[in-house]
Motif scaffolding. Structure first.
Motif, short mmCIF file in Angstrom:
data_model
loop_
_atom_site.label_atom_id
_atom_site.label_comp_id
_atom_site.label_asym_id
_atom_site.label_seq_id
_atom_site.Cartn_x
_atom_site.Cartn_y
_atom_site.Cartn_z
N GLN A 51 -64.28 67.84 25.32
CA GLN A 51 -64.32 69.03 24.48
C GLN A 51 -63.35 70.12 24.91
OE1 GLN A 51 -68.34 70.46 24.60
NE2 GLN A 51 -68.25 71.13 26.74
N SER B 155 -57.42 72.65 19.55
CA SER B 155 -58.61 72.28 20.33
C SER B 155 -59.06 70.87 19.99
CB SER B 155 -59.75 73.25 20.04
OG SER B 155 -60.21 73.09 18.70
N ARG C 38 -62.00 70.06 19.07
CA ARG C 38 -62.78 70.14 17.85
C ARG C 38 -61.91 70.16 16.61
NH1 ARG C 38 -67.05 68.17 16.28
NH2 ARG C 38 -67.75 68.61 18.40
N ARG C 39 -60.81 70.95 16.65
CA ARG C 39 -59.90 71.00 15.50
C ARG C 39 -59.19 69.66 15.34
NH1 ARG C 39 -59.44 72.40 10.53
NH2 ARG C 39 -57.30 72.82 9.84
N TYR D 150 -60.43 66.82 16.02
CA TYR D 150 -61.43 65.95 15.38
C TYR D 150 -61.50 66.23 13.88
CZ TYR D 150 -66.03 64.12 14.11
OH TYR D 150 -67.05 63.45 13.49
N GLU D 151 -61.51 67.51 13.51
CA GLU D 151 -61.60 67.88 12.10
C GLU D 151 -60.41 67.41 11.28
OE1 GLU D 151 -64.13 72.02 12.92
OE2 GLU D 151 -61.97 72.08 12.49
N VAL E 94 -65.49 63.49 20.06
CA VAL E 94 -65.40 64.53 21.09
C VAL E 94 -66.60 64.39 22.01
CG1 VAL E 94 -65.33 67.01 21.56
CG2 VAL E 94 -64.16 66.09 19.54
#
Length: 263
Positions: free
Chosen positions: A129, A173, A175-176, A178-179, A186
């Motif tokens: 992460q 990031s 997370r981004r 992943y999006e 993650v």
């Protein structure tokens, strides 16, 4: 197997091999020797039937890879023609070495620049992460060509453009990532390698002919566009890069010291 800067561990029980970039003190930046050895490692796996899936990762947790070592970059003589360039990282990935066994990238910490040669030729990416992705080329007066071609196969056009054009000013990031589809999972910080090993072990447990055929089918869906784009990359780099001495000035002036500032 161990060579300077690279370690390879094979698990005979699961059929999974782990290739580790092992220069944690230099943020796993790739030397010329490492680049050559990576090619040999991937080509060697073609003949190891007991290796049915591979994980590629970086040692230390602070960086997956920060591209080519700056010192190594200055040691590569370039042709005078603006339509050719010798890129020592162009063949560090599995697909460039005709390996069609599945590869999972396990990313912790920074992944930037030349790291995308490896990430771009992995089937999927698992990230801790706290992982971050960025492309520093434009900041230092260099064209991002090979890197953007690789990432354009995995991310939406606008996201690749933003990352490449923003240079070191912005980091994507986990997370981004992943999006936007670059990362498929993650994990908690430090958990990417364990998750990647587990996923690779599942894939390795299936009939190898079916797995490798599926890998080849996936890549054939976009191979024509990818190959055409990569063919343009060398002369775009040769025409657009600032002279090495100007790159060095920008690199030093912006806080570069053979790696990148952690933040």
């Amino acid at each position: 197997m161990s060579v300077p800067g690279i370690t390879v561990d094979r698990d005979k029980e699961t059929g999974v091999a782990v290739v580790t970039l092992d220069r944690a003190e230099k943020h796993n930046a790739i030397t010329l020797e490492m680049a050559r050895e990576l090619g040999e490692v991937w080509r060697g796996f073609r003949y190891e039937d007991e290796v049915r899936a591979i994980v590629v990762t970086g040692a230390g947790g602070r960086a997956f890879c920060t591209g080519i070592d700056r010192k190594a970059a200055t040691e590569v003589p370039q042709p005078s023609s603006p339509y050719t360039i010798d890129d020592p990282l162009v063949a560090i990935g599995p697909k460039a070495n005709d390996l069609w066994k599945p590869v999972v990238a396990a990313v912790e910490g920074m992944a930037c620049g030349g790291a995308f040669y490896l990430i771009g030729e992995a089937e999927f990416v698992i990230a801790g992460q706290d992982a971050t992705f960025f492309d520093p080329h434009t900041t230092y007066g260099m064209v991002s060509a090979f890197e953007t071609v690789h990432m354009a196969q995995k991310m939406p056009f606008g996201e690749v453009a933003r990352m490449a054009l923003m240079g070191t000013a912005e980091r994507v990031s986990a997370r981004r990532a992943y999006e936007t589809g670059l990362v498929s999972e993650v994990t908690e910080t430090g958990g990417a390698l364990t998750a990647a090993r587990a996923a690779a072990a599942v894939v390795a447990s299936y009939p190898t002919e079916a797995v490798q055929g599926t890998v080849r089918a996936l890549w054939s869906a976009k191979e024509a566009a990818r190959a055409a784009a990569l063919a343009h990359a060398p002369h775009l780099v040769a025409l657009g890069n600032l002279p090495p001495e100007r790159q060095a000035e920008l690199f030093t002036g912006r806080g570069g010291s053979g790696g990148f500032r952690l933040r």
